[in-house]
Design a protein around this motif. Structure first.
Motif, mmCIF file in Angstrom:
data_model
loop_
_atom_site.group_PDB
_atom_site.id
_atom_site.type_symbol
_atom_site.label_atom_id
_atom_site.label_comp_id
_atom_site.label_asym_id
_atom_site.label_seq_id
_atom_site.Cartn_x
_atom_site.Cartn_y
_atom_site.Cartn_z
ATOM 1 N N MET A 35 0.810 -1.209 0.000
ATOM 2 C CA MET A 35 0.000 0.000 0.000
ATOM 3 C C MET A 35 0.847 1.264 0.000
ATOM 4 O O MET A 35 1.840 1.369 0.715
ATOM 5 N N MET A 36 0.403 2.232 -0.807
ATOM 6 C CA MET A 36 1.018 3.561 -0.879
ATOM 7 C C MET A 36 0.309 4.460 0.136
ATOM 8 O O MET A 36 -0.905 4.652 0.057
ATOM 9 N N ALA A 37 1.065 5.034 1.052
ATOM 10 C CA ALA A 37 0.476 5.825 2.131
ATOM 11 C C ALA A 37 0.190 7.264 1.729
ATOM 12 O O ALA A 37 -0.456 7.996 2.483
ATOM 13 N N ASN A 38 0.651 7.677 0.550
ATOM 14 C CA ASN A 38 0.588 9.096 0.181
ATOM 15 C C ASN A 38 -0.321 9.379 -1.006
ATOM 16 O O ASN A 38 -0.341 10.507 -1.512
ATOM 17 N N MET A 39 -1.084 8.378 -1.460
ATOM 18 C CA MET A 39 -1.801 8.553 -2.718
ATOM 19 C C MET A 39 -3.316 8.684 -2.527
ATOM 20 O O MET A 39 -3.849 8.503 -1.442
ATOM 21 N N TYR A 40 -3.991 8.987 -3.635
ATOM 22 C CA TYR A 40 -5.420 9.342 -3.642
ATOM 23 C C TYR A 40 -6.306 8.281 -2.994
ATOM 24 O O TYR A 40 -7.308 8.596 -2.358
ATOM 25 N N GLY A 41 -5.964 7.021 -3.212
ATOM 26 C CA GLY A 41 -6.841 5.938 -2.803
ATOM 27 C C GLY A 41 -6.522 5.334 -1.452
ATOM 28 O O GLY A 41 -7.009 4.236 -1.140
ATOM 29 N N LEU A 63 8.748 7.268 -3.496
ATOM 30 C CA LEU A 63 9.725 8.345 -3.666
ATOM 31 C C LEU A 63 9.549 9.051 -5.004
ATOM 32 O O LEU A 63 10.095 10.137 -5.197
ATOM 33 N N THR A 64 8.778 8.462 -5.920
ATOM 34 C CA THR A 64 8.703 8.962 -7.289
ATOM 35 C C THR A 64 7.270 9.146 -7.779
ATOM 36 O O THR A 64 7.034 9.200 -8.986
ATOM 37 N N CYS A 65 6.318 9.249 -6.868
ATOM 38 C CA CYS A 65 4.914 9.363 -7.268
ATOM 39 C C CYS A 65 4.148 10.127 -6.202
ATOM 40 O O CYS A 65 4.230 9.801 -5.015
ATOM 41 N N GLY A 66 3.405 11.153 -6.612
ATOM 42 C CA GLY A 66 2.627 11.925 -5.658
ATOM 43 C C GLY A 66 3.485 12.893 -4.861
ATOM 44 O O GLY A 66 4.559 13.316 -5.286
ATOM 45 N N LYS A 67 2.992 13.230 -3.668
ATOM 46 C CA LYS A 67 3.678 14.164 -2.779
ATOM 47 C C LYS A 67 4.109 13.457 -1.505
ATOM 48 O O LYS A 67 3.469 12.483 -1.082
ATOM 49 N N PRO A 68 5.167 13.939 -0.856
ATOM 50 C CA PRO A 68 5.561 13.340 0.420
ATOM 51 C C PRO A 68 4.572 13.647 1.525
ATOM 52 O O PRO A 68 3.778 14.595 1.437
ATOM 53 N N ILE A 69 4.625 12.853 2.567
ATOM 54 C CA ILE A 69 3.804 13.090 3.749
ATOM 55 C C ILE A 69 4.379 14.236 4.575
ATOM 56 O O ILE A 69 3.639 15.063 5.113
ATOM 57 N N LEU A 70 5.694 14.314 4.659
ATOM 58 C CA LEU A 70 6.364 15.341 5.452
ATOM 59 C C LEU A 70 6.580 16.609 4.638
ATOM 60 O O LEU A 70 6.648 16.582 3.407
ATOM 61 N N ASP A 71 6.741 17.722 5.343
ATOM 62 C CA ASP A 71 6.959 19.011 4.685
ATOM 63 C C ASP A 71 8.438 19.351 4.509
ATOM 64 O O ASP A 71 8.803 20.083 3.596
ATOM 65 N N ASN A 72 9.280 18.833 5.381
ATOM 66 C CA ASN A 72 10.680 19.272 5.432
ATOM 67 C C ASN A 72 11.619 18.304 4.730
ATOM 68 O O ASN A 72 12.650 17.903 5.270
ATOM 69 N N VAL A 73 11.239 17.911 3.496
ATOM 70 C CA VAL A 73 12.060 16.949 2.750
ATOM 71 C C VAL A 73 12.337 17.509 1.355
ATOM 72 O O VAL A 73 12.049 16.888 0.333
ATOM 73 N N ASP A 74 12.926 18.696 1.313
ATOM 74 C CA ASP A 74 13.090 19.414 0.057
ATOM 75 C C ASP A 74 13.989 18.712 -0.947
ATOM 76 O O ASP A 74 13.852 18.905 -2.158
ATOM 77 N N SER A 75 14.902 17.867 -0.491
ATOM 78 C CA SER A 75 15.778 17.170 -1.435
ATOM 79 C C SER A 75 15.022 16.111 -2.224
ATOM 80 O O SER A 75 15.521 15.618 -3.246
#
Length: 262
Positions: A35-41, A63-75
């Motif tokens: 399961m992907m924890a960061n996606m639409y479904g 790491l390569t789809c959608g947005k991260p859960i955390l805000d402070n991961v700019d790299s």
């Protein structure tokens, strides 16, 4: 007799993907999904998980789809706040700050656990957990949460504790060109597809534990516009629910299981 985990990637990507995965579990040979924890479904996937308690659920680290859960991961993100593309990591393996990657993947795992998922194992979208530069993070998380890692590609060479790999080999079940040609119906070409599965089963039957990876799903706008691999997912649903595929695997001595059975 060798054991085989039939695992669907991308659970939680979208509602249509989720429904295709559940179809192949209820009416086919699928035993596991990640399961992907960061996606639409995600929320929809959690509802379906509760209705299908026999389905093993792992974490599909993203790491390569959608947005991260955390805000402070700019790299890890582009200028729009989305995860960087797979192409970025293939061209420059040093892109991700490993501390940020560890924190983001920890957050994804934590979100799954807090939602009530009894995790069986860890893998990743686009297999990025197996990239040489990321293996240190993958191994550390497997040990932190006491979970096995998907054994794919060169990961065995890049980790120190081989005990976190519970399968002998990785079989990408439907990753061949004939599967992705959607000009004809499944009924029209299924004999050719069965022949390929049978030939591959003869290769993998010598192993005691195998992960058979797949990507079943139905199609909605999220997957159609968000992934280059879309329409052929419907064919994977058909194949996983086809009794002939079940018979081929059983004839070659495979016993279905989940990661928690290994």
């Amino acid at each position: 007799m060798g054991k085989i985990v039939i695992n669907a990637d991308d659970f939680g990507y979208s509602k249509a993907i989720n429904l295709g995965i559940i179809e192949t579990h209820r009416n086919g040979i699928l035993t596991s999904a990640t399961m992907m924890a960061n996606m639409y479904g995600f929320d929809h996937g959690i509802e379906l998980m509760k209705e299908n308690p026999k389905l093993g659920i792992g974490a599909h680290l993203t790491l390569t789809c959608g947005k991260p859960i955390l805000d402070n991961v700019d790299s890890l993100t582009d200028n729009n706040g989305n995860f960087k593309s797979l192409k970025t990591y293939k061209e420059n393996s040093d892109t991700a700050d490993l501390d940020q990657l560890y924190e983001e993947w920890s957050a994804q795992i934590s979100r799954l656990l807090l939602a009530g998922v009894r995790l069986t194992h860890l893998d990743s979208h686009h297999y990025v957990h197996s990239f040489e530069k990321h293996c240190k993070v993958s191994e550390a998380l497997a040990k932190k949460y006491d979970l096995p890692l998907r054994n794919c590609f060169d990961i065995e060479k890049n980790i120190t504790d081989k005990n976190i790999l519970k399968t002998d080999i990785f079989w990408n079940l439907f990753n061949f060109p004939e599967m992705k040609k959607m000009d004809f119906s499944y009924e029209y070409i299924k004999q050719d597809l069965h022949k390929i599965i049978r030939e591959n089963a003869e290769i993998y039957q010598k192993y005691m534990s195998v992960e058979g990876s797949c990507h079943p799903g139905y199609i909605d706008s999220q997957i159609y516009f968000g992934s280059s691999f879309n329409l052929a997912r419907m064919r994977e649903v058909e194949m996983l629910c086809d009794p002939d595929i079940d018979n081929i695997l059983r004839e070659h001595g495979f016993e279905y299981c989940k990661y928690s059975d290994l």
